[in-house]
Write a protein that holds these residues in place. Structure first.
Motif, PDB file in Angstrom:
ATOM      1  N   GLY A 181       0.739  -1.139   0.125  1.00  0.00           N
ATOM      2  CA  GLY A 181      -0.140   0.162  -0.018  1.00  0.00           C
ATOM      3  C   GLY A 181       0.981   1.315   0.061  1.00  0.00           C
ATOM      4  N   TYR A 182       1.927   1.296   0.799  1.00  0.00           N
ATOM      5  CA  TYR A 182       2.776   2.535   0.761  1.00  0.00           C
ATOM      6  C   TYR A 182       3.488   2.603  -0.489  1.00  0.00           C
ATOM      7  N   LEU A 183       4.138   1.588  -0.896  1.00  0.00           N
ATOM      8  CA  LEU A 183       4.560   1.538  -2.333  1.00  0.00           C
ATOM      9  C   LEU A 183       3.596   2.090  -3.562  1.00  0.00           C
ATOM     10  N   LEU A 210      12.506  11.278  -3.250  1.00  0.00           N
ATOM     11  CA  LEU A 210      11.078  10.450  -3.942  1.00  0.00           C
ATOM     12  C   LEU A 210      11.567   9.045  -4.443  1.00  0.00           C
ATOM     13  N   GLY A 211      12.314   9.107  -5.483  1.00  0.00           N
ATOM     14  CA  GLY A 211      12.709   7.898  -6.095  1.00  0.00           C
ATOM     15  C   GLY A 211      13.430   7.094  -5.239  1.00  0.00           C
ATOM     16  N   ASN A 212      14.247   7.287  -4.265  1.00  0.00           N
ATOM     17  CA  ASN A 212      14.878   6.566  -3.193  1.00  0.00           C
ATOM     18  C   ASN A 212      14.038   6.046  -2.185  1.00  0.00           C
ATOM     19  N   ILE A 217      11.108   0.966  -0.334  1.00  0.00           N
ATOM     20  CA  ILE A 217      10.086   0.272  -0.019  1.00  0.00           C
ATOM     21  C   ILE A 217       9.996  -1.044  -0.792  1.00  0.00           C
ATOM     22  N   ARG A 218      10.315  -0.699  -2.132  1.00  0.00           N
ATOM     23  CA  ARG A 218      10.599  -2.059  -2.922  1.00  0.00           C
ATOM     24  C   ARG A 218      11.531  -3.080  -2.312  1.00  0.00           C
ATOM     25  N   ASP A 219      12.542  -2.583  -2.114  1.00  0.00           N
ATOM     26  CA  ASP A 219      13.711  -3.506  -1.486  1.00  0.00           C
ATOM     27  C   ASP A 219      13.045  -3.954  -0.243  1.00  0.00           C
TER      28      ASP A 219
END
Length: 314
Positions: A181-183, A210-212, A217-219
């Motif tokens: 959800g955060y992603l 923002l990109g980081n 979150i993906r990692d």
């Protein structure tokens, strides 16, 4: 106090050291729209909001309707609500519920940060997905991540997003465990392509930050606690290890709430839990210190033990 003009109609107020008892810089955002003035977040009490009231008056905006928006229910964003009796206060429906659940506990444990006499004032206009003031060019959109109740304010006329605590330096702060959800919330902010994104604790957000945040979150989804942190600086590591502990703890809190239902009391639950870790624990002021100083394995063991005892009682 730092005051910045943003776009054609926005003003970004950053409270820093000396502006209130709070130890960290926190910002609120004021938008002078066509017929209304919108205030995003209210800091730590009514004394902080005296500055906002004076600014509105000095600029001749007092004749317009003031609408307050709470980006989420954390105390440093809502304690100033009580400075605005009789106005519309907008928040997500979960913001109202979360304030009702833990608001009095936060007032007790963090009383040293009150900037003035604080009385909890909950949102009186709530929404589930979004609420729009089309003629004013303003919309409020549910964007869970930092907390389960996080939302953003979008000024379509100025192409500005006030993101509350969803984006912070060096890492997003995770007070909820729904990482997917955060992603999605962060990707939705990115895809809006706003000219300016504002963070309540980190100022104007760069595309890099923002990109980081999205990458982090993906990692975390892919690797969890095993995510490599050895080569990161101390600030990054502190934020990361707080996050992985808090994800585990927030899952536990929700599990207890589901088991106990209407019997769940946040203040009682927190005190009982930390007493299980340290029988000498009796001061709510120490909760944050205990959390930061308790390592992952110790916290995990305490959670498992408490959960087993609770399940035995059910």
């Amino acid at each position: 106090m730092k005051i910045e003009k943003i776009g054609k109609r926005g003003v970004f107020f950053t409270f820093g050291e000396g502006d209130s008892p709070f130890e960290f810089s926190t910002s609120v955002y004021l938008i002078n729209a066509k017929e209304k003035v919108f205030l995003c977040d209210t800091h730590t009490g009514p004394k902080s909001m005296d500055i906002i009231k004076e600014y509105i008056s000095a600029n001749g905006w007092s004749s317009k309707e003031l609408i307050v928006f709470n980006s989420h229910s954390d105390w440093d964003h809502v304690w100033g609500n009580c400075a605005f009796g009789g106005v519309t206060i907008i928040g997500h429906e979960k913001t109202k519920n979360r304030m009702r659940e833990r608001g009095s506990y936060d007032l007790e444990r963090l009383r040293r940060f009150r900037n003035g006499e604080v009385e909890l004032m909950l949102p009186n206009l709530t929404f589930a997905e979004s609420i729009e003031f089309e003629e004013e060019g303003i919309e409020f959109v549910y964007a869970p991540g930092h907390t389960v109740d996080s939302s953003i304010c979008i000024d379509n006329e100025d192409s500005v997003i006030f993101a509350g605590d969803l984006i912070e330096y060096p890492l997003p702060l995770l007070n909820h465990y729904d990482l997917q959800g955060y992603l999605q919330s962060l990707e939705a902010i990115r895809d809006r392509s706003a000219e300016v994104i504002l963070s309540a604790h980190s100022g104007i957000v760069s595309k890099e930050l923002l990109g980081n945040s999205i990458d982090y979150i993906r990692d975390l989804i892919d690797s969890g606690i095993e995510m490599s942190a050895d080569e990161r600086d101390e600030e990054w590591q502190d934020s990361h290890f707080y996050n992985v502990k808090n994800i585990m703890f927030q899952r536990y809190v929700d599990a207890v709430k589901q088991l106990m239902g209407d019997k769940f009391d946040h203040k009682h639950f927190i005190k009982e839990f930390w007493n299980s870790v340290d029988p000498e624990y009796n001061n709510t002021d120490m909760e944050s210190t205990y959390f930061h100083n308790t390592d992952y394995k110790t916290l995990e063991a305490a959670i498992k033990s408490c959960m087993a005892k609770l399940c035995d009682k059910q």
